[in-house]
Scaffold this active site. Structure first.
Site, PDB file in Angstrom:
ATOM      1  N   ARG B 282      63.239  12.030  96.935  1.00 42.74           N
ATOM      2  CA  ARG B 282      62.781  12.663  98.107  1.00 42.74           C
ATOM      3  C   ARG B 282      63.680  12.884  99.381  1.00 42.74           C
ATOM      4  NH1 ARG B 282      59.493  14.493  95.216  1.00 42.74           N
ATOM      5  NH2 ARG B 282      57.163  14.632  95.463  1.00 42.74           N
ATOM      6  N   GLU B 311      62.264  21.002 103.033  1.00 43.97           N
ATOM      7  CA  GLU B 311      62.449  21.990 102.102  1.00 43.97           C
ATOM      8  C   GLU B 311      61.963  23.305 102.161  1.00 43.97           C
ATOM      9  OE1 GLU B 311      61.238  20.268  98.276  1.00 43.97           O
ATOM     10  OE2 GLU B 311      62.856  18.697  98.455  1.00 43.97           O
ATOM     11  N   HIS B 330      64.232  22.066  94.564  1.00 42.47           N
ATOM     12  CA  HIS B 330      63.299  21.120  93.977  1.00 42.47           C
ATOM     13  C   HIS B 330      62.883  21.785  92.568  1.00 42.47           C
ATOM     14  CE1 HIS B 330      60.033  17.977  95.278  1.00 42.47           C
ATOM     15  NE2 HIS B 330      60.369  18.023  94.087  1.00 42.47           N
TER      16      HIS B 330
END
Lengths: 341, 366
Positions: B282, B311, B330
């Site tokens: 993360r 993000e 991601h």
């Protein structure tokens, strides 16, 4: 006179078994002579044979960092300097050190090097050399197999993964000024558990198999000869007698063959049509192993999903190549070269 | 069964012709009854709340996995009439951390039995609070591991061997010669330091071993000797040792208070100047400001990140402009096969929880 002096020193050393020390010049050395036999650098230099290289630095030359490796054994002549006076320099040259295909071993050049003993090519491939012709002039040809295998296998996997998981597009999207939300439709193809088909199971092909095995891939291979059972078991590889079988079963087809008259155009329209529409072609051999026009057609029509190429013909390509991850021919890394010393 | 008794009675009491006529009607009734039964069964499918069916939400293929088990309502429609829809919802199928699971949303879902997350990370969920409302939380461990390990290796290789730059050079209209400046760093036989040796970390070790990499790992607890030997991994009780010795540092931890800002200025300074940081955990595991400074000053060679915070990053963030940073949005689990497996697991968890059964992957607070 100087020569006699050096010879005398040499005898002295032999008799006394003293170690050799290299100094820059003769002058004020009497005390040192008590301890060492001394031989000026100049004399050492003059003993070394001459090697012709393309240049130092630039796009095609030897890297400055690596020149010391060469200079350890050779006096170095750059191609531009050679051209200043080929009659003078030519007869001195005993070795042609070819780096990234330069200087090119053309007959016209070779004929100006009457003392040439060897064309020593950096890299494993020798498809760019007319070995028979060079041998005919009384010179040997050498290459560097083995040391290139790891880095080449690494890049093959790097290209495979980059293509499968759309790294290029991902990076572009991540940096795009217009990106406001994370897209969820940037889907790629699974590598883990997929079928990896290796065409050419030499040193490099075997290392690719090893790496694919680590990803729990189902490894198939096609080769002129079958590997030993131990080799196959070590990397979980299954031999495919027929290339066609490998092509129909694979999710990723990796070309790791040498370029020869047998492998030129090995992958053409027919072979591409045998591949799955979801499959990826990865080429780390030579551009000519693939019929490039057929490849373009196959990519445009969706006959195969994608291609990832470290090699093309020519290199670089005339400006085109919209559908592939195309990598310039740069599979040798810095560390790889450093460890060669 | 009622129908059968009825039939027997009719046959006993009536003439064949009349019975035949009636039987036709009975059959019709039976068909109607069966249809009604099916409708009831269909209506008995519980309701699930999702974000949306779109490029930003659920793909059609994913919805096809959900539909046999749930009636679906998307967030926009839910918001149109929260009083009407809210009480129907028994499951919240959470994908990409949307909709945001806040008390205000949960208070509108009195029948909610489960928040079923698609993905293994649940750092975006206040599990104790959700549990206190009598709602279970589930996630999807295991199915994400292969794809995430693959992306970790993809980033490592792409960064080390300058695949992105190479591609750009190869495509550049102005290039006539291939430059030597694309020299990368060696992956084979280099040292890979894995921080977080859970399911994903272990798969990464397995893949690294295929490259003859020397594997170091740091974890809260040590793995078994068999596990270590299988991947040739050496335990580093002290994370500092791993940082000092590694050529590639791979972050594969889950985000907790302990791992937040795990990699900061001090840790980056311990790393080799030739080292690469790869993050598939993360964004918050890394102090991003410290990372920017380390990359700008050459404290480390490069970074390859599938995750950032937030993000996506703000468009003027320094990380986006650094030449030695590779970022992907991601995409760790973004293969269709993995996505479908995740949705299947998410649905299985939700179905079990709604039925009051033990969900296979319930997240229990520690």
């Amino acid at each position: 006179m100087m020569e006699m002096f050096y010879f005398h020193l040499h005898l002295q050393a032999m008799e006394q078994d003293k170690p050799w020390a290299l100094i820059s010049e003769v002058g004020g050395v009497s005390q040192m002579m008590e301890m060492f036999c001394v031989l000026p650098r100049q004399a050492m230099e003059q003993d070394k044979p001459w090697a012709l290289i393309s240049e130092v630095g630039g796009d095609c030359g030897l890297l400055e960092d690596h020149l010391d490796i060469v200079k350890h054994h050779f006096q170095v002549l750059c191609y531009q300097d050679f051209l200043q006076n080929p009659e003078l320099h030519g007869p001195k040259v005993q070795a042609l050190l070819m780096w990234r295909y330069y200087p090119e071993a053309r007959p016209a050049l070779l004929r100006m090097l009457p003392s040439l003993k060897v064309v020593s090519s950096g890299g494993a491939g020798v498809d760019h050399l007319d070995v028979a012709f060079i041998n005919g002039l009384g010179a040997k040809v050498s290459n560097t197999p083995g040391v290139v295998s790891r880095a080449t296998a690494d890049l093959a996997m790097g290209l495979l993964l980059a293509s499968a998981r759309r790294i290029l597009e991902g990076h572009r999207v991540a940096r795009d000024p217009e990106t406001r939300r994370i897209p969820l439709n940037l889907q790629g193809a699974d590598v883990s558990g997929a079928t990896l088909g290796i065409v050419g199971m030499g040193d490099t092909g075997f290392k690719i198999a090893q790496r694919g095995h680590g990803f729990e891939m189902d490894v198939l291979y096609h080769n002129r000869n079958r590997r030993s059972l131990e080799d196959e078991q070590a990397v979980g590889a299954t031999f495919c007698q027929k290339l066609d079988e490998l092509l129909t079963r694979s999710d990723f087809v990796v070309l790791a063959v040498r370029l020869t008259s047998e492998t030129a155009g090995l992958i053409g329209t027919r072979e591409l049509e045998l591949m799955k529409p979801t499959a990826t072609l990865v080429n780390i051999s030579r551009g000519q192993v693939v019929d490039q026009d057929a490849l373009v057609q196959a990519l445009r029509s969706g006959t195969i999903r994608a291609a990832a190429l470290d090699v093309t013909h020519p290199e670089p390509l005339p400006r085109s190549g919209k559908h592939s991850v195309s990598q310039s021919h740069v599979q040798m890394t810095q560390k790889n070269i450093e460890t060669d010393s | 069964m009622t129908c059968l008794c009825y039939l027997r009675c009719v046959r006993k009491l009536w003439t064949p012709a009349e019975a035949s006529q009636l039987l036709k009607v009975v059959n019709l009734h039976r068909s109607v009854h069966q249809l009604q039964h099916k409708k009831v069964m269909a209506e008995e499918k519980p309701w699930a709340l999702i974000s949306e069916v779109s490029e930003q939400g659920y793909l059609e293929e994913m919805v096809d996995v959900i539909k046999p088990h749930f009636h679906i309502i998307n967030y926009k429609d839910f918001q149109q009439n929260q009083q009407l829809h809210g009480p129907k919802i028994q499951a919240l199928l959470l994908w990409n951390a949307f909709p945001v699971v806040e008390p205000s949303l949960l208070s509108l879902l009195p029948s909610l039995k489960v928040v079923a997350n698609g993905g293994v990370g649940i750092d975006h969920l206040d599990v104790p609070y959700i549990n206190s409302l009598g709602v279970k939380v589930t996630n999807t461990p295991g199915v994400v591991s292969n794809a995430t390990a693959d992306i970790g290796m993809a980033l490592l290789l792409a960064s080390a061997r300058k695949v992105v730059e190479g591609h750009q050079v190869a495509m550049d209209p102005k290039i006539t010669h291939i430059p030597q400046s694309l020299m990368g760093v060696e992956v084979s036989e280099s040292t890979l330091g894995i921080i977080g040796m859970g399911h994903i970390g272990y798969k990464i070790a397995q893949r690294g071993k295929g490259f003859d990499m020397k594997i170091l790992y740091h974890n809260r607890s040590r793995r078994s000797v068999e596990d270590e030997q299988a991947v040739g991994a050496t335990y580093c009780a002290n994370m500092d040792d791993l940082l000092k010795e590694s050529d590639f540092v791979m972050l594969a931890v889950n985000l907790t208070p302990e791992t937040t800002r795990l990699i900061g200025h001090r840790q980056l300074s311990l790393m080799k100047p030739t080292a690469t940081l790869v993050n598939v955990s993360r964004g918050l595991v890394v102090d991003q400001d410290a990372l920017v400074k380390a990359l700008q000053s050459g404290t480390i060679r490069a970074a390859a990140l599938d995750v950032t915070y937030p993000e996506p990053l703000p468009r003027d963030h320094p990380l986006l402009g650094l030449p030695n940073v590779l970022i992907t949005p991601h995409v760790g689990t973004h293969t269709l096969a993995t996505t479908i497996k995740m949705v299947q697991q998410m649905v299985d968890n939700a179905v079990a929880a709604v039925k009051g059964q033990t969900a296979p992957n319930e997240v229990k607070p520690k």
